[in-house]
Each structure stands twice: as structure tokens, then as C-alpha cells.
Scaffold this active site. Sequence first.
Site, PDB file in Angstrom:
ATOM      1  N   ASP A 198      -2.661  -6.981  -5.359  1.00 53.37           N
ATOM      2  CA  ASP A 198      -2.325  -8.366  -5.694  1.00 53.37           C
ATOM      3  C   ASP A 198      -2.135  -8.502  -7.195  1.00 53.37           C
ATOM      4  O   ASP A 198      -2.632  -7.695  -7.988  1.00 53.37           O
ATOM      5  CB  ASP A 198      -3.400  -9.329  -5.196  1.00 53.37           C
ATOM      6  CG  ASP A 198      -4.760  -9.093  -5.839  1.00 53.37           C
ATOM      7  OD1 ASP A 198      -5.200  -7.924  -5.867  1.00 53.37           O
ATOM      8  OD2 ASP A 198      -5.385 -10.062  -6.306  1.00 53.37           O
ATOM      9  N   GLU A 242      -8.052  -9.061  -5.111  1.00 48.83           N
ATOM     10  CA  GLU A 242      -9.078  -8.692  -6.100  1.00 48.83           C
ATOM     11  C   GLU A 242      -9.159  -9.713  -7.219  1.00 48.83           C
ATOM     12  O   GLU A 242     -10.250 -10.050  -7.696  1.00 48.83           O
ATOM     13  CB  GLU A 242      -8.756  -7.302  -6.678  1.00 48.83           C
ATOM     14  CG  GLU A 242      -9.811  -6.765  -7.643  1.00 48.83           C
ATOM     15  CD  GLU A 242      -9.585  -7.148  -9.100  1.00 48.83           C
ATOM     16  OE1 GLU A 242     -10.468  -6.904  -9.930  1.00 48.83           O
ATOM     17  OE2 GLU A 242      -8.507  -7.726  -9.422  1.00 48.83           O
TER      18      GLU A 242
END
Length: 372
Positions: free
Chosen positions: A72, A135
Site C-alpha cells: 500500500d 501498513e
Amino acid sequence: MSLDVLSLTRELVAVDTIGHGESDALAVVAPRLENAGFTVEIIEHEPGRGTLVADWHTGLDTPPLCLSGHVDTVPLGGAPWQHDPFRAEPDGDRLYGRGTSDMKGGVAAIVAAASKLAATRPRRAGLRLVLTAAEETGSAGARAAADRLRGRPAGPLVITEPTGNAVLHGHKGALWLSALAGGVTAHGSMPHLGDNAVYKLARAVGRLETYAFDAEPHAVMGAPTLNVGTFHGGLNTNSVPDSAEATIDIRTVAGQDHGSVLASLAERVGDEVRLSPLVDLPPVWTDPADEWAASVAEIAREITGSQDSEPRAASYFTDASVLTPALGGVPTVICGPGEAEQAHVTDEWVSLRKLAESVAILERVCVAWCGL
């Protein structure tokens, strides 16, 4: 099987994973890992947001080495980019694009190194790859995978977050809190009929400016820190606000317990405010004298030519906060090709030379652990 780390980084950057779509990015690497001989599982904590766990010869007597990174990325920001953030355009030694440093370059290095080594057969141990979603906002993807990982035999962990290929032996923890005050609304011309939540929150937040942690600075991480990041209250000018909220960013060091920190802060702000955790990720630390961690640091120095042997730690958090305890408290290091200063910035870039170095470092670390 050999994968080109530059091409793979570009493919990953081309997939928009700004707060969504991680499963689409994993679709780039999953077939390649399966073709290399990995058993691949994708765990979605919400639709389209997957974390990949890939195993290769993990049933040997020695537990597998774990390599991890997240796919991400953060928003682009308001400033215009000089380079298309999703094309990953090379310019000299630099590859530009969102996520090149933080940290699709590090993920590409993991996949490239692991795929190449999978053509051999380990004598000692296998590999486990954990490529995570979400994350950046608190490691939700790693948490989703943690239940599948607990109880499995596990060797050490390498996180390829941006370090310029230096080996870091840990990072600070992150405890983000909501501080909420309540009140009673009334007309702004008759404040005596209400109970102003902004005043309550302001008094509480003011007490934090001089707050001192009951903890000695860590020899490498330094001192814990506290920052009040946001403050919001009220809906309109001519009403007494019945709600106000601030958010607090605390970075802890090894040896601190987040429950104790929260209790201390609650006592400090007083009864007018309720504190509740938004993100709770503990610090991670591996003794630099640990045999495996020391060997990884030596490999990195040899490949990069660095003479720096001082232990270092990151101020940012990583998925190790979740994965290291889930794997049983294994030795953990952070070492990846990106630059920490490039994380989240406009026109983010990664060095092509350091991408190649990262693959070489990971290959050497895997060979040593797996007995290839």
C-alpha cells in the site's frame, strides 16, 4: 528463475494502491511466485485489500527465513509531480513514482531474490514471504495474516522498508490516541446554559506540552516523543460545542509498555477527557550482537561498501510490530533499497543501484540461512 527488479518495481508502481487495491498489486507477483515453486495464499482483511503469504520448503527442520514488505502507498499530496507517479520513469540512477522507495522497490527486491533462489534446493531451511496491505494506516494487513502465522515454526525476519540498504536493528513503537471531551450545547449568546467541550479539551491538551515520560532514552532509539497532531471542536461559531477531539502521536522506545504509557497519560489529562487508542504498535529491537543480525549487517556492508558499523534504529514503525511477536519474537532487521527521506514526498524516487544491491543482499542472506 530470474526476475528483473527494475521491471517488477515499475509494474507494482503502475498499480494504484493508495489506501485500496493491494490485491491487484499482489496479482502482479503471485503468479511469478507460484511459477517459482511457492505455495501462495492471499488473505483479505476487506474486499480488494489482500496480504500475501508465500511458503517455499517451510517444512524442514530449521524454521524458514521470513521476508516482508507492504504494497500500500500514501496519497500523492497537493503539490504537482514532475514525474507521473504511476509510470515509474527512470531518470539517470533514479526511478520516480509513488511507492518506489516506500516500499514497492523493497517488495520487488524480495520477489526477485526469492524467485531466483527458488530454482535451487535448500539443505537447511526454506523461505516465507509476507507481502502486506494497509501498513501505512496501522498494519491491518499484517494483523489479518498474524493468526495464520502464529504457531508456525519461524526463523528471523527481514523487513525491506527504506533504509538505503543499511541494516537497522529495530524501530520505535507508535501509540496514536484519540482524546475526546464531551459537553452540552447551547446558543452562543447564552454560554452559561451549556458546557463547552473545547475548553475541557484545551485544558487537557495543555497539560501534555510539559509531559515527561517515565523512561530513560534508549541507547540507539533515543527518547520517546509525544505530539498533538489535530484538534477539532464544535460545529458552528454561534453554538457552545458539545464535543471536541484531539489526536496524539506517541513514539515509544524498547522497554516501554503501551498500557502503562496510556495509564500515565490518562492521569495527566484528567477526568474531563477520555483517551482511546487509534494505533497501538509496540517498538521492535534486536540486539546488534545477535549472531544472525550481525551477519546480515556484515553482508550489507560488504555489498554496499559502507564502513558504518554503528547500530541504528528507525523512528517510523513497520509491520514488524505485528509480525515479530506473531512469529514468536524472532530476531528482526530492517534493510531495504529506498531512502527514508523519500517516503511520502512529492516526486518520490529510489536509486536503481540500490535496487540491485538490495537483491544481492537478500540473496546472500537467504543463501546463508537456507543452506543453498
